[in-house]
Design an enzyme around this catalytic site. Structure first.
Site, mmCIF file in Angstrom:
data_model
loop_
_atom_site.group_PDB
_atom_site.id
_atom_site.type_symbol
_atom_site.label_atom_id
_atom_site.label_comp_id
_atom_site.label_asym_id
_atom_site.label_seq_id
_atom_site.Cartn_x
_atom_site.Cartn_y
_atom_site.Cartn_z
ATOM 1 N N CYS C 160 -10.043 1.069 4.197
ATOM 2 C CA CYS C 160 -9.778 0.427 2.907
ATOM 3 C C CYS C 160 -9.137 1.342 1.865
ATOM 4 O O CYS C 160 -8.890 0.914 0.748
ATOM 5 C CB CYS C 160 -11.053 -0.187 2.380
ATOM 6 S SG CYS C 160 -11.798 -1.267 3.624
ATOM 7 N N HIS C 293 -13.187 0.601 -7.343
ATOM 8 C CA HIS C 293 -13.135 0.019 -5.998
ATOM 9 C C HIS C 293 -13.992 -1.252 -6.014
ATOM 10 O O HIS C 293 -13.549 -2.302 -5.585
ATOM 11 C CB HIS C 293 -13.643 1.041 -4.978
ATOM 12 C CG HIS C 293 -13.491 0.616 -3.555
ATOM 13 N ND1 HIS C 293 -12.297 0.171 -3.044
ATOM 14 C CD2 HIS C 293 -14.382 0.541 -2.529
ATOM 15 C CE1 HIS C 293 -12.458 -0.149 -1.757
ATOM 16 N NE2 HIS C 293 -13.720 0.065 -1.429
ATOM 17 N N HIS C 328 -11.529 -8.459 -1.337
ATOM 18 C CA HIS C 328 -11.254 -7.088 -0.899
ATOM 19 C C HIS C 328 -10.141 -7.151 0.137
ATOM 20 O O HIS C 328 -10.349 -7.608 1.257
ATOM 21 C CB HIS C 328 -12.522 -6.468 -0.319
ATOM 22 C CG HIS C 328 -12.364 -5.023 0.052
ATOM 23 N ND1 HIS C 328 -11.207 -4.311 -0.207
ATOM 24 C CD2 HIS C 328 -13.212 -4.154 0.643
ATOM 25 C CE1 HIS C 328 -11.358 -3.073 0.230
ATOM 26 N NE2 HIS C 328 -12.561 -2.958 0.756
#
Lengths: 355, 85, 398
Positions: C160, C293, C328
């Site tokens: 990620c 994040h 996400h």
């Protein structure tokens, strides 16, 4: 900043006896299958059983080869860990995918998924060493290792006194690897792999392995070789490759006549080996030509093995007969050029010089 | 109950690839996590799947696993009381 | 303060819009793109919410003008759409002739096509052109070919944080004079593989995600692609380019704690932010906005929150996670949020952390919950991934 890049530790796990001293120079393991595995060293010497229980082969190979390289260089904690891999942990990815498809998305367990990410090897090395430094993984097909190395070289340009662990890893997976028989990347007819370089049919073989090295800009060390330069270009015609080569040699002020050997990524693919043949019959006609994929096979980070071989040649100052691709006799090895491509894409050049 | 405890030990060794461990190494009251068998959070998720797949027990929140997976004894008792298969 | 590397173009496609303009509109309207899945054939359909781009693959093929028979995965198509917008936005017409590179991040690459055809490959050769899509690098290959970039092309896959690392590498290569211009970012499409993978970790929310909230239940997966064009100052001067913003700080560190979970003291995140500030030659007090994040998993938000308080003390700047808008988006998250960071500076607005209600007990920090107007000169953006991978980028206004 000098931006110098020296190799001071290097280790390779491959389908040959490359973790066993100089055995590679004396014994050749002949493979008969078109898809073949690497020879396992004793992983238990390098990995604790508790850590090993979830590791697939690529993780075991990567962690072990990286530790061997660090040991050789006498480094406990690298300043960065940079890895390249074509497919990452292909075995676990494949198993997880097949579980999804065969069990209709039920009863899936996390371990395979966790292990499936491409940066698993880099992450596991960091975890094992407790290394909190820069940690990046590249997946650029046949140039995966080279782009990792270019990043390492850039790191050495940015900061003095660095020791960077850089490596390439790829593993075979039962079904995913075989799929490339269907799309013609792997040959359809059986072949003794040792004869691979003479093959003219379409496709090649596939194998696995891990090569890791520590590179540094500290010239006071006992270094094995200097990587003068490494570059990649994504696509090119055979003619354009020659132009790229000229430019590459020029910017390093090296002439073809300065080369003691070229290590080529020839893989017996009749459709694409012309990239090598053109250079072999042309600019490299008078240079010692070396091949290795009939020994260790082909995979996306197979080209990292050429660095291992180059370092061995510097060290021994001789060549095993089995790697010679032309009838040139060379007695001293100081400067070696590497060239690799796969299916006309992801070309790379590198210049190695003995320290 | 003793059968179930033995069965659980065998399954855990296999599912979690505990290659160097034998059934006889695990005591019914040994903690599975931390100092005992040394399992971690990924193993806990594996055990949740094992509960669902083999005993038809579905946990919604992974936090529930903490108490259930305390030891083989506790786990077996929980399965006895809640199993649907 | 370091001058940094010029950003001259950007492009994005996400669940809140097909272009930069559409994304900005949705951000301003405080409307998230989280919904039920329509385009992935999965039995998890009613169990989770996702940030899905409501376009079929055929619609994407049309947007790109591809042949009906092509080897593009959905991941590659999303990437090509966003990269094309970025190039256009930078006013580039000669991508091939300059020393132009392409660096793309992806986690699973063409998995969306692999999982669709995997069981058929042996029975029929209809889909054999997709076999190569099992290599993540093939996604990048498809996009670079579409764009006509033939030189330096590479793919980063650090889960990620992939796109953040791609932006960092591009900036470093420009700074070192290795490239004149580079297109950097990332792309990931939703797939059964990732949906089920994150499912096994039991960190998917069955509702819209609530980053930094005490009662957060996990993340919403999303799909997106976003790219920036970075150019050397020489190119900018030579072509009299408009500079949107600059990347002037970057760092990647490793938590070295666990394969997937973040450490309880947020060590990796702390080190990444600390080092990025050093690279940018900025004091933490000079950061105007943090795009966190903030995935909304119990573990990430607490760990990141603690890292933020370790860096900023009791002076944590205005911060928000925009993942409640987009979900996400995995490997693309770093570049999606880079585009949002640049928009924040250009438009002088802070995008809210949607769905937040209650402060975390263990780390009582409050994100920005409403759209607000304020001058933003510097943004710090975090992206963390499996394998302990922690990246921080710092952007500054031109």
């Amino acid at each position: 900043m000098s931006g110098k890049c020296f190799i001071n530790g290097i280790a390779g796990i491959s389908a040959q006896l490359t973790t066993d001293g100089d055995a590679f120079f004396d014994d050749v393991v002949e493979h008969t299958e078109l898809i073949f595995r690497a020879i396992d060293p004793d992983y238990k010497k390098y990995i604790k059983p508790a850590a090993m229980r979830r590791m697939s082969k690529s993780v075991k190979m990567g962690v072990t080869a990286s530790q061997m390289a660090l040991d050789q260089a006498g480094i406990e904690m690298p300043d960065a860990i940079i890895t390249g891999t074509g497919m990452g942990c292909k075995q676990d990815s494949e198993k997880f995918l097949e579980n999804i498809l065969h069990n209709d998305e039920q009863f899936l367990t996390p371990t395979l998924f966790i292990q499936s990410t491409h940066n698993t090897v880099g992450g596991q090395i960091a975890l094992g060493l407790n290394c909190k430094a820069y940690n990046v993984t590249y997946v650029q097909a046949a140039a995966s290792f080279e782009v990792a190395l270019m990043d390492a070289k850039l790191k050495l340009l940015e900061k003095e006194n660095q020791h960077i662990l850089v490596g390439g890893i790829d593993e075979i997976a039962k079904n995913s690897s075989r799929l490339h028989t269907l799309d013609g990347h792997i040959k359809s007819e059986p072949l003794a792999v040792i004869d691979l370089l003479f093959s003219t049919s379409s496709g090649t073989v596939t194998s696995e392995g891990a090569t890791f090295m520590t590179v540094t800009n500290d010239s006071s060390n006992k270094n094995i070789a200097e990587i003068l330069d490494v570059t990649i270009f994504n696509q090119a015609t055979p003619e354009e490759v020659e132009d790229e080569l000229k430019e590459f040699m020029q910017r390093n002020s090296v002439e073809i006549s300065d080369l003691d050997a070229v290590i080529l990524g020839t893989n017996g693919d009749g459709d694409f080996d012309l990239y090598y043949h053109k250079l072999q019959q042309g600019v490299f006609a008078d240079v010692q030509q070396i091949g290795y994929k009939h020994l260790i096979g082909e995979h996306h980070t197979a080209s990292a093995f050429a660095y291992w071989l180059g370092c061995k040649i510097f060290n021994k100052q001789q060549l095993p007969e089995i790697v010679k691709m032309n009838k040139k006799e060379t007695s001293s090895f100081k400067t070696i050029l590497l060239y690799n491509q796969y299916r006309g894409k992801n070309h790379s050049f590198a210049l190695l010089q003995q320290c | 109950m003793a059968d179930l405890q033995l069965e659980l030990k065998e399954k855990i060794i296999e599912q979690l690839s505990l290659e160097d461990i034998e059934v006889s190494d695990i005591d019914d009251n040994d903690p599975l996590f931390g100092d005992g068998l040394g399992l971690d959070s990924i193993d806990a998720l594996e055990l949740i799947v094992l509960l669902e797949k083999d005993y038809g027990i579905k946990l919604k929140d992974p936090k529930e696993g903490k108490a259930i997976f305390e030891s083989i004894g506790v786990m077996a008792a929980y399965i006895e009381n809640n199993r649907t298969k | 303060m370091k001058n940094g590397v010029a950003i001259t173009g950007m492009g994005i496609i996400s669940s809140i819009g097909d272009t930069v303009e559409d994304n900005l509109h949705a951000l301003r309207s405080e409307i998230g793109g989280i919904s039920r899945i329509e385009h992935v054939d999965t039995r998890k359909r009613d169990e989770i919410m996702v940030g899905e781009i409501k376009k079929t693959n055929d619609e994407l093929i049309n947007m790109l003008g591809l042949d009906t028979i092509n080897s593009f995965s959905r991941t590659a198509m999303l990437g090509a759409i966003a990269a094309k917008e970025a190039i256009h936005n930078a006013g580039i017409t000669d991508a091939i002739t300059s020393r132009t590179g392409f660096i793309s991040g992806t986690s699973v690459g063409g998995m969306d096509t692999t999982e669709k055809h995997y069981l058929d490959y042996t029975n029929t050769d209809t889909y054999h052109r997709y076999i190569e899509a099992q290599h993540a690098g093939f996604t990048t290959q498809s996009i670079s070919k579409y764009l006509g970039i033939r030189g330096y092309v590479s793919t980063i896959s650090t889960a990620c944080s992939s796109a953040a690392n791609a932006i960092m590498l591009g900036a470093r290569m420009i700074e070192a004079g290795q490239l004149d211009r580079v297109i950097v970012g990332g792309t990931d499409a939703l797939s059964k593989f990732t949906i089920n993978g994150f499912g096994t970790l039991m960190i998917l929310s069955d509702d819209v995600c609530t980053p930094f909230d005490e009662h957060r239940k996990g993340l919403n997966l999303g799909e997106a692609a976003a790219y920036l064009v970075l150019e050397s100052d020489q190119m900018v001067a030579q072509e009299n380019k408009k500079v949107l913003a600059r990347v002037n700080g970057w760092a990647n560190t490793n938590d070295a704690f666990h394969q997937t979970a973040s450490s309880s003291n947020g060590e990796g995140a702390y080190l990444a932010m600390k080092e990025a500030l050093e690279v940018a030659q900025l004091d933490h007090s000079q950061i105007d906005y943090v795009n966190a994040h903030g995935t909304a998993t119990p573990n990430n938000d607490l760990s990141e929150g603690i890292a933020l308080t370790r860096i900023f003390g009791d002076q944590v700047p205005v911060f928000s996670s925009t993942k409640a808008y987009t979900g996400h988006t995995l490997a693309a998250a770093g570049s999606v949020e880079a585009v949002f960071s640049i928009l924040s500076m250009q438009e002088e607005i802070i995008f809210p952390n949607l769905n937040f209600e209650t402060k975390m007990e263990a780390c009582p920090i409050t994100p920005q919950t409403k759209l607000s107007s304020q001058a933003v000169k510097t943004v710090l953006s975090n992206s963390f991934g499996f394998g302990g991978n922690c990246s921080t980028l710092i952007f500054k206004k031109q």
